[in-house]
Scaffold this active site. Structure first.
Site, PDB file in Angstrom:
ATOM      1  N   LYS A  52       0.822  -1.215   0.000  1.00  0.00           N
ATOM      2  CA  LYS A  52       0.000   0.000   0.000  1.00  0.00           C
ATOM      3  C   LYS A  52       0.855   1.263   0.000  1.00  0.00           C
ATOM      4  O   LYS A  52       0.632   2.178  -0.795  1.00  0.00           O
ATOM      5  CB  LYS A  52      -0.935  -0.035   1.211  1.00  0.00           C
ATOM      6  CG  LYS A  52      -1.816   1.177   1.392  1.00  0.00           C
ATOM      7  CD  LYS A  52      -2.974   0.890   2.316  1.00  0.00           C
ATOM      8  CE  LYS A  52      -2.582   0.176   3.571  1.00  0.00           C
ATOM      9  NZ  LYS A  52      -1.700   0.974   4.464  1.00  0.00           N
TER      10      LYS A  52
ATOM     11  N   THR B 260       4.039   1.449  -0.794  1.00  0.00           N
ATOM     12  CA  THR B 260       4.804   1.422  -2.046  1.00  0.00           C
ATOM     13  C   THR B 260       3.973   2.004  -3.185  1.00  0.00           C
ATOM     14  O   THR B 260       4.470   2.808  -3.992  1.00  0.00           O
ATOM     15  CB  THR B 260       5.219  -0.027  -2.379  1.00  0.00           C
ATOM     16  OG1 THR B 260       5.989  -0.545  -1.287  1.00  0.00           O
ATOM     17  CG2 THR B 260       6.029  -0.102  -3.654  1.00  0.00           C
TER      18      THR B 260
ATOM     19  N   ARG C 109       1.893   8.514   6.978  1.00  0.00           N
ATOM     20  CA  ARG C 109       2.120   8.408   8.422  1.00  0.00           C
ATOM     21  C   ARG C 109       3.602   8.158   8.703  1.00  0.00           C
ATOM     22  O   ARG C 109       4.327   7.639   7.867  1.00  0.00           O
ATOM     23  CB  ARG C 109       1.327   7.241   9.023  1.00  0.00           C
ATOM     24  CG  ARG C 109      -0.177   7.415   8.974  1.00  0.00           C
ATOM     25  CD  ARG C 109      -0.869   6.211   9.566  1.00  0.00           C
ATOM     26  NE  ARG C 109      -0.555   4.986   8.828  1.00  0.00           N
ATOM     27  CZ  ARG C 109      -0.690   3.760   9.328  1.00  0.00           C
ATOM     28  NH1 ARG C 109      -1.096   3.585  10.555  1.00  0.00           N
ATOM     29  NH2 ARG C 109      -0.399   2.701   8.586  1.00  0.00           N
TER      30      ARG C 109
ATOM     31  N   LYS D  40       6.717  -6.373  11.486  1.00  0.00           N
ATOM     32  CA  LYS D  40       6.163  -5.706  10.317  1.00  0.00           C
ATOM     33  C   LYS D  40       7.226  -4.984   9.486  1.00  0.00           C
ATOM     34  O   LYS D  40       7.115  -4.852   8.278  1.00  0.00           O
ATOM     35  CB  LYS D  40       5.083  -4.716  10.763  1.00  0.00           C
ATOM     36  CG  LYS D  40       4.369  -3.992   9.626  1.00  0.00           C
ATOM     37  CD  LYS D  40       3.250  -3.126  10.173  1.00  0.00           C
ATOM     38  CE  LYS D  40       2.624  -2.284   9.072  1.00  0.00           C
ATOM     39  NZ  LYS D  40       3.461  -1.157   8.653  1.00  0.00           N
TER      40      LYS D  40
ATOM     41  N   ALA E 252      -3.758   1.628  12.946  1.00  0.00           N
ATOM     42  CA  ALA E 252      -5.081   1.511  12.324  1.00  0.00           C
ATOM     43  C   ALA E 252      -5.920   0.407  12.948  1.00  0.00           C
ATOM     44  O   ALA E 252      -7.136   0.404  12.796  1.00  0.00           O
ATOM     45  CB  ALA E 252      -4.943   1.256  10.837  1.00  0.00           C
TER      46      ALA E 252
ATOM     47  N   PHE F 112      -3.504  -0.435   7.217  1.00  0.00           N
ATOM     48  CA  PHE F 112      -4.033  -1.780   7.067  1.00  0.00           C
ATOM     49  C   PHE F 112      -5.110  -1.838   5.968  1.00  0.00           C
ATOM     50  O   PHE F 112      -5.061  -1.085   5.013  1.00  0.00           O
ATOM     51  CB  PHE F 112      -4.540  -2.322   8.409  1.00  0.00           C
ATOM     52  CG  PHE F 112      -3.439  -2.584   9.400  1.00  0.00           C
ATOM     53  CD1 PHE F 112      -2.319  -3.308   9.036  1.00  0.00           C
ATOM     54  CD2 PHE F 112      -3.510  -2.097  10.693  1.00  0.00           C
ATOM     55  CE1 PHE F 112      -1.288  -3.556   9.943  1.00  0.00           C
ATOM     56  CE2 PHE F 112      -2.483  -2.338  11.607  1.00  0.00           C
ATOM     57  CZ  PHE F 112      -1.379  -3.063  11.227  1.00  0.00           C
TER      58      PHE F 112
ATOM     59  N   PHE G 216       3.617  -8.685  -9.399  1.00  0.00           N
ATOM     60  CA  PHE G 216       4.758  -9.561  -9.109  1.00  0.00           C
ATOM     61  C   PHE G 216       5.105 -10.325 -10.396  1.00  0.00           C
ATOM     62  O   PHE G 216       4.224 -10.618 -11.212  1.00  0.00           O
ATOM     63  CB  PHE G 216       4.404 -10.567  -8.003  1.00  0.00           C
ATOM     64  CG  PHE G 216       4.448  -9.997  -6.618  1.00  0.00           C
ATOM     65  CD1 PHE G 216       5.448 -10.362  -5.730  1.00  0.00           C
ATOM     66  CD2 PHE G 216       3.491  -9.078  -6.188  1.00  0.00           C
ATOM     67  CE1 PHE G 216       5.494  -9.843  -4.445  1.00  0.00           C
ATOM     68  CE2 PHE G 216       3.519  -8.553  -4.908  1.00  0.00           C
ATOM     69  CZ  PHE G 216       4.535  -8.936  -4.029  1.00  0.00           C
TER      70      PHE G 216
ATOM     71  N   TRP H  16       7.168  -0.961  -7.664  1.00  0.00           N
ATOM     72  CA  TRP H  16       8.274  -1.531  -6.891  1.00  0.00           C
ATOM     73  C   TRP H  16       9.488  -1.731  -7.802  1.00  0.00           C
ATOM     74  O   TRP H  16      10.607  -1.412  -7.444  1.00  0.00           O
ATOM     75  CB  TRP H  16       7.855  -2.868  -6.270  1.00  0.00           C
ATOM     76  CG  TRP H  16       8.861  -3.412  -5.295  1.00  0.00           C
ATOM     77  CD1 TRP H  16       8.872  -3.229  -3.945  1.00  0.00           C
ATOM     78  CD2 TRP H  16      10.025  -4.200  -5.600  1.00  0.00           C
ATOM     79  NE1 TRP H  16       9.964  -3.849  -3.387  1.00  0.00           N
ATOM     80  CE2 TRP H  16      10.689  -4.453  -4.385  1.00  0.00           C
ATOM     81  CE3 TRP H  16      10.577  -4.709  -6.782  1.00  0.00           C
ATOM     82  CZ2 TRP H  16      11.869  -5.198  -4.297  1.00  0.00           C
ATOM     83  CZ3 TRP H  16      11.756  -5.451  -6.703  1.00  0.00           C
ATOM     84  CH2 TRP H  16      12.385  -5.692  -5.474  1.00  0.00           C
TER      85      TRP H  16
END
Length: 556
Positions: A71, A73, A94, A105, A273, A301, A381, A409
């Site tokens: 998210k 990224t 954030r 994480k 979140a 999230f 991906f 990415w």
């Protein structure tokens, strides 16, 4: 293949004054933290109040899985893609918490060639905002215990102290502690608790305050305890507001950094979140809207947590109105939701994709309930197959959502151009009719049940006896008109993290409810969600190190 930290450390950053100049911010408008970080000062924030506002784009996602969604990224890559298209864009994110960085994480700077930098600074101490919040929180706790020790003039019931100390680290042994042991001069013996800093009400207050006056007013309303007679005791009653505001004055200023492609990024505030409202500060978002034609922000999230709170708490309390939403998913995560083991996610599996896509479908439906146009993007991906991608594209378009593939990415802004073009087309052709999910006038129970049934898909809500008592007390005190901040695990639409995909008609359990009067919402704890996380058996901290040259390794 290079790691995220290698990519970030090899980046050639521009002086932050040059990045700021690109959006009309002069050196005198900044408080510099070295060469690559700065804060926007109060004079600048006042100066831009009359500027026209840009378009607000929220980036959210399906429920997180071990397969990864990307998210942040995507948010960063989308901002870079706007820059590639010659658009004036600012990203509003954030700040990461230290706890998850050293836990499981990892950091929150994005990934690959879609990152904000300096990555190590951001993920560690940054500009000290979280330390200021921790200090203000614990000053209030110290003043509360000192008041009791010095005679307890307010007649505080020591069994009804609700203010907790905080620490920006995952430390499970601090969840439940005893303080005041020792001699009579060491304080009153009582049970106490810690929360992680990002769950502190002061974090929420800072992120929702419009200015210093609003901050002080909100700080003053924080309920720290109850008297023997049942009335609330506030931070204002303890004469704590001025000193707390002094600690927070610099933390109130939005931080400015840059992406790998020098797109400006305001990174400010960071409430969790799943146990708080999960959005960056109102001040930073509003400043970004005055600085740029397009603002890309994110909520934490999955959309059931972050986006719901962005809409029903942040937008409700600030007057913000989003113009579009980007909903991030990956084929790997959808197959994981369809029952595929992590080790097998690289294989084509259309049947599992059909089973797991219900999670994406529910989030699409939820966002449409708010009247905001949705663009679904697949964070690509190399293992994704054409058949899988086409299936998701067709699925989204059949349900009235635009679709775009994202390769940020791997390719940075260049890989986000199709997504940026789709977002621009959506902004030009689809009007946002933003509306809230529920009205302030509903009872707290009605608000809880609206979120549980409409957003999560629950069939019923079960209230524990403690929660029922707390709900009655909160409404009796006059806080029934506030929005609800649902604290729920992030991995499932339900309060059971093992229920993947799109569970239906389950029962959700409410175990505790308390009011964050300063922030302006009522926190509702479901299931077994924790406000002080613990470290895993092999925390990320084991891999982090710093060399003789100060170069950090192992941070992700």
């Amino acid at each position: 293949m290079k790691t995220d930290i290698q990519i970030a450390q090899e980046a050639v950053m521009e002086p932050i004054t040059k990045v700021a100049a690109g959006v009309g911010v002069n050196p005198e408008d900044l408080e510099l933290f070295g060469k690559y970080k700065a804060k926007l000062n109060n004079e600048y924030l006042k100066k831009i109040e009359g500027n026209p506002e840009g378009k607000l784009i929220l980036v959210t996602a399906i429920n997180p899985t071990p397969a990864g969604e990307g998210k942040t990224t995507t948010s960063v890559g989308l901002g870079q893609a706007f820059g590639k298209l010659g658009k004036n864009a600012v990203i509003a994110l954030r700040e990461p918490s230290l706890g998850p960085c050293f836990g499981i994480k990892g950091g929150a700077a994005g990934g690959g060639y879609a990152q904000v930098v300096p990555m190590e600074d951001l993920n560690l101490h940054f500009t000290g905002d979280f330390h200021a919040i921790t200090s203000a929180n614990n000053l209030l706790a110290a003043l509360l215990d000192n008041h009791i020790q010095q005679g307890n003039e307010l007649n505080i019931d020591t069994r009804q102290i609700v203010w907790k100390r905080c620490l920006d680290m995952n430390d499970r042994v601090l969840r439940n502690i005893v303080v005041g042991l020792g001699n009579k001069t060491d304080g009153v013996v009582r049970e106490d608790h810690f929360v992680i800093t990002v769950a502190s009400e002061i974090m929420a207050v800072l992120c929702l305050a419009e200015n210093m006056a609003d901050l002080k007013e909100r700080l003053g309303k924080i309920i720290v305890a109850y008297k023997v007679t049942g009335e609330p005791v506030t931070a204002k009653d303890l004469n704590a507001v001025g000193a707390m505001a002094a600690l927070l004055k610099d933390a109130m200023l939005p931080n400015l950094i840059q992406t790998l492609e020098h797109t400006p990024a305001l990174v400010h505030g960071g409430p969790f979140a799943n146990i708080a409202h999960g959005c960056n500060s109102v001040r930073a978002t509003k400043a970004a809207l005055k600085m740029a034609d397009y603002v890309i922000t994110e909520a934490g999230f999955g959309a059931d947590l972050g986006a719901e709170k962005f809409f029903d708490i942040k937008c409700r309390l600030s007057g913000l109105k989003p113009d579009a939403v980007v909903l991030v998913a990956t084929i790997r995560a959808l197959k994981y939701n369809g029952g595929v083991l992590k080790a097998d996610l690289n294989k084509e599996n259309l049947e599992a994709l059909k089973q797991g896509i219900g999670n994406l479908e529910k989030h699409m439906e939820n966002i449409q309930k708010y009247g905001v146009p949705v663009v679904v993007t697949l964070n690509s991906f190399i293992t994704d197959t054409e058949a899988e991608t086409e299936f998701v594209k067709h699925f989204c378009e059949e349900r009235g959502c635009e679709f775009a593939l994202s390769k940020v990415w791997e390719k940075g802004g260049e890989g986000g151009i199709p997504l940026a073009e789709k977002v621009l087309e959506t902004l030009e052709t689809k009007e946002s009719h933003f509306r809230l999910l529920y009205e302030d006038s509903l009872s707290l129970k009605e608000k809880i049940e609206t979120v549980a049934k409409e957003i999560y898909g629950a069939g019923a809500v079960n209230y524990g006896p403690v929660a029922l008592k707390q709900l009655a007390k909160i409404e009796e005190l006059g806080f029934g008109n506030l929005p609800v901040c649902m604290a729920k695990n992030q991995y499932s639409l339900s309060d059971d993290p093992t229920l993947l995909g799109r569970p239906r008609d389950f029962e959700i359990s409410i175990r505790e409810v308390y009011v964050s009067a300063g922030a302006g919402f009522v926190v509702v704890l479901t299931g077994t969600v924790m406000t002080m996380p613990g470290l895993p058996k092999k925390p990320a901290a084991f891999s982090i190190d710093a060399g003789e040259d100060g170069r950090i390794t192992g941070l992700f």
